[in-house]
Design a protein around this motif. Structure first.
Motif, PDB file in Angstrom:
ATOM      1  N   ASP A 124       0.867  -1.171   0.000  1.00 39.08           N
ATOM      2  CA  ASP A 124       0.000   0.000   0.000  1.00 39.08           C
ATOM      3  C   ASP A 124       0.905   1.223   0.000  1.00 39.08           C
ATOM      4  N   VAL A 125       0.493   2.240  -0.739  1.00 38.17           N
ATOM      5  CA  VAL A 125       1.270   3.476  -0.842  1.00 38.17           C
ATOM      6  C   VAL A 125       0.540   4.570  -0.070  1.00 38.17           C
ATOM      7  N   TYR A 126       1.236   5.190   0.858  1.00 35.36           N
ATOM      8  CA  TYR A 126       0.700   6.294   1.654  1.00 35.36           C
ATOM      9  C   TYR A 126       1.491   7.560   1.340  1.00 35.36           C
ATOM     10  N   ALA A 127       0.868   8.716   1.537  1.00 34.14           N
ATOM     11  CA  ALA A 127       1.530   9.983   1.242  1.00 34.14           C
ATOM     12  C   ALA A 127       1.250  11.005   2.326  1.00 34.14           C
ATOM     13  N   LEU A 128       2.191  11.937   2.481  1.00 31.25           N
ATOM     14  CA  LEU A 128       2.081  12.993   3.489  1.00 31.25           C
ATOM     15  C   LEU A 128       2.368  14.333   2.851  1.00 31.25           C
ATOM     16  N   ASN A 129       1.519  15.303   3.125  1.00 31.23           N
ATOM     17  CA  ASN A 129       1.782  16.685   2.741  1.00 31.23           C
ATOM     18  C   ASN A 129       2.126  17.451   4.019  1.00 31.23           C
TER      19      ASN A 129
ATOM     20  N   VAL B  60       1.345   4.815 -10.868  1.00 30.19           N
ATOM     21  CA  VAL B  60       0.144   4.982 -10.057  1.00 30.19           C
ATOM     22  C   VAL B  60      -0.088   6.472  -9.861  1.00 30.19           C
ATOM     23  N   ASN B  61      -1.349   6.879  -9.951  1.00 32.65           N
ATOM     24  CA  ASN B  61      -1.679   8.283  -9.721  1.00 32.65           C
ATOM     25  C   ASN B  61      -1.936   8.486  -8.236  1.00 32.65           C
ATOM     26  N   ILE B  62      -1.183   9.398  -7.640  1.00 31.23           N
ATOM     27  CA  ILE B  62      -1.278   9.597  -6.196  1.00 31.23           C
ATOM     28  C   ILE B  62      -1.932  10.922  -5.827  1.00 31.23           C
ATOM     29  N   GLY B  63      -2.242  11.764  -6.822  1.00 30.00           N
ATOM     30  CA  GLY B  63      -2.802  13.070  -6.496  1.00 30.00           C
ATOM     31  C   GLY B  63      -1.723  13.996  -5.977  1.00 30.00           C
ATOM     32  N   GLY B  64      -2.026  14.730  -4.916  1.00 31.60           N
ATOM     33  CA  GLY B  64      -1.022  15.608  -4.339  1.00 31.60           C
ATOM     34  C   GLY B  64      -1.520  17.037  -4.240  1.00 31.60           C
ATOM     35  N   PRO B  65      -0.643  17.959  -3.867  1.00 28.75           N
ATOM     36  CA  PRO B  65       0.805  17.761  -3.691  1.00 28.75           C
ATOM     37  C   PRO B  65       1.150  17.092  -2.365  1.00 28.75           C
ATOM     38  N   PHE B  66       2.319  16.391  -2.380  1.00 30.36           N
ATOM     39  CA  PHE B  66       2.823  15.705  -1.206  1.00 30.36           C
ATOM     40  C   PHE B  66       4.307  15.987  -1.044  1.00 30.36           C
ATOM     41  N   SER B  67       4.822  15.647   0.143  1.00 26.30           N
ATOM     42  CA  SER B  67       6.244  15.829   0.409  1.00 26.30           C
ATOM     43  C   SER B  67       6.970  14.523   0.732  1.00 26.30           C
ATOM     44  N   TYR B  68       6.223  13.477   1.143  1.00 26.60           N
ATOM     45  CA  TYR B  68       6.837  12.182   1.449  1.00 26.60           C
ATOM     46  C   TYR B  68       5.891  11.060   1.034  1.00 26.60           C
ATOM     47  N   LEU B  69       6.478   9.912   0.679  1.00 20.28           N
ATOM     48  CA  LEU B  69       5.718   8.686   0.426  1.00 20.28           C
ATOM     49  C   LEU B  69       6.126   7.630   1.443  1.00 20.28           C
ATOM     50  N   ALA B  70       5.185   6.752   1.765  1.00 20.33           N
ATOM     51  CA  ALA B  70       5.473   5.571   2.573  1.00 20.33           C
ATOM     52  C   ALA B  70       4.996   4.347   1.811  1.00 20.33           C
ATOM     53  N   LEU B  71       5.821   3.312   1.787  1.00 22.31           N
ATOM     54  CA  LEU B  71       5.456   2.025   1.195  1.00 22.31           C
ATOM     55  C   LEU B  71       5.276   1.037   2.336  1.00 22.31           C
TER      56      LEU B  71
ATOM     57  N   PHE C 161       9.126   2.301  13.437  1.00 23.61           N
ATOM     58  CA  PHE C 161       7.767   2.838  13.505  1.00 23.61           C
ATOM     59  C   PHE C 161       6.816   1.882  12.800  1.00 23.61           C
ATOM     60  N   THR C 162       5.521   2.100  13.007  1.00 23.19           N
ATOM     61  CA  THR C 162       4.484   1.270  12.403  1.00 23.19           C
ATOM     62  C   THR C 162       3.610   2.122  11.490  1.00 23.19           C
ATOM     63  N   LEU C 163       2.729   1.458  10.757  1.00 23.65           N
ATOM     64  CA  LEU C 163       1.756   2.170   9.931  1.00 23.65           C
ATOM     65  C   LEU C 163       0.897   3.077  10.797  1.00 23.65           C
ATOM     66  N   ALA C 164       0.507   2.603  11.966  1.00 25.01           N
ATOM     67  CA  ALA C 164      -0.317   3.428  12.846  1.00 25.01           C
ATOM     68  C   ALA C 164       0.406   4.718  13.226  1.00 25.01           C
ATOM     69  N   ASP C 165       1.717   4.635  13.457  1.00 21.61           N
ATOM     70  CA  ASP C 165       2.501   5.836  13.761  1.00 21.61           C
ATOM     71  C   ASP C 165       2.451   6.825  12.600  1.00 21.61           C
ATOM     72  N   LEU C 166       2.562   6.316  11.372  1.00 22.18           N
ATOM     73  CA  LEU C 166       2.542   7.183  10.192  1.00 22.18           C
ATOM     74  C   LEU C 166       1.166   7.830  10.016  1.00 22.18           C
ATOM     75  N   GLN C 167       0.136   7.081  10.293  1.00 22.31           N
ATOM     76  CA  GLN C 167      -1.217   7.631  10.161  1.00 22.31           C
ATOM     77  C   GLN C 167      -1.453   8.753  11.164  1.00 22.31           C
ATOM     78  N   VAL C 168      -0.896   8.641  12.337  1.00 23.85           N
ATOM     79  CA  VAL C 168      -0.997   9.721  13.321  1.00 23.85           C
ATOM     80  C   VAL C 168      -0.338  10.989  12.794  1.00 23.85           C
ATOM     81  N   LEU C 169       0.755  10.844  12.046  1.00 23.71           N
ATOM     82  CA  LEU C 169       1.456  11.992  11.478  1.00 23.71           C
ATOM     83  C   LEU C 169       0.707  12.618  10.306  1.00 23.71           C
ATOM     84  N   GLY C 170      -0.266  11.891   9.763  1.00 19.00           N
ATOM     85  CA  GLY C 170      -1.048  12.426   8.647  1.00 19.00           C
ATOM     86  C   GLY C 170      -0.876  11.702   7.338  1.00 19.00           C
ATOM     87  N   PHE C 171      -0.128  10.617   7.297  1.00 12.32           N
ATOM     88  CA  PHE C 171      -0.014   9.830   6.065  1.00 12.32           C
ATOM     89  C   PHE C 171      -1.372   9.219   5.730  1.00 12.32           C
TER      90      PHE C 171
END
Length: 218
Positions: free
Chosen positions: A116-121, A160-171, A131-141
């Motif tokens: 799964d691809v997550y993104a953060l702006n 893959v189209n991710i939309g955006g704008p973003f500053s970081y990706l998580a796999l 860290f875990t996925l839950a930690d990243l989700q707390v940060l806003g991914f």
């Protein structure tokens, strides 16, 4: 140079920058590994490596350097864990992801792996302890895409189209069974025209309107 020519020249420079930025793929330059057994202080790699070690995070950075069924130059994301990638720029639109599964030429693989691809702006500080996925989700991914290994295991990678704008990706590895997603490279498209450019054109337009108004009064 009079105002009209200045405006035209500024628009030309911004338009050229738009085209160049839109066309240029930016490859990941930083990786932070969530698995506590591999995580170190700060970013776990900030330069591309080309080793035959599947657990070397630097092998996921830079442009693709592995072709199907060729050993070396990829990082195996520990199963069901995450990595964060930095690119040194704000990005959006399409992302290109390259994966390596031996014996698979895409678009489907008998040995299935996935992410799964997550993104953060926003801002991100590399974690020192894992860290875990839950930690990243707390940060806003937030989730932007899901991808099996088959489509990413071809010469051009998967788009893959991710939309955006973003500053970081998580796999985040979501593989079932004993496998894990082996990432060779991730590329993104930088946001082409910064707000500063639009503000410059707007400011020049306003200046031109003021000059015309002043001439009419005189």
């Amino acid at each position: 140079m009079d105002f009209k020519n200045l405006f035209i020249a500024s628009a030309f420079v911004l338009g050229t920058s738009f085209t160049a930025a839109h066309a240029a793929t930016v490859w990941a330059t930083q990786i932070d590994v969530g698995d506590a057994g591999l995580a170190g202080a700060g970013w776990d790699a900030e330069a591309q490596t080309n080793t035959t070690e599947r657990d070397n995070p630097g092998d996921a950075l830079g442009a693709p350097d592995v072709f199907t069924d060729t050993e070396g130059g990829f990082f195996s994301i520990p199963q069901l864990t995450a990595v964060v990638l930095g690119f040194g720029t704000v990005f959006g639109g399409d992302a290109n992801i390259f994966e390596v599964t031996f014996g698979c030429g895409g678009p489907t693989c008998s040995f299935a792996e996935s992410i799964d691809v997550y993104a953060l702006n926003g801002a991100y500080t590399a974690d020192d302890d894992g860290f875990t996925l839950a930690d990243l989700q707390v940060l806003g991914f937030g989730l932007v895409a899901s991808l099996p290994n088959g489509p990413a295991n071809v010469l051009g990678g998967a788009t893959v189209n991710i939309g955006g704008p973003f500053s970081y990706l998580a796999l985040v590895d979501t593989s079932s069974g004993g496998g894990a997603f082996d990432v060779d490279a991730v590329g993104v498209q930088p946001v082409p025209l910064p707000a500063a450019g639009l503000m410059l054109l707007a400011g020049l337009g306003g200046l031109g309107a003021m000059r015309r108004f002043g001439r009419r009064k005189s």
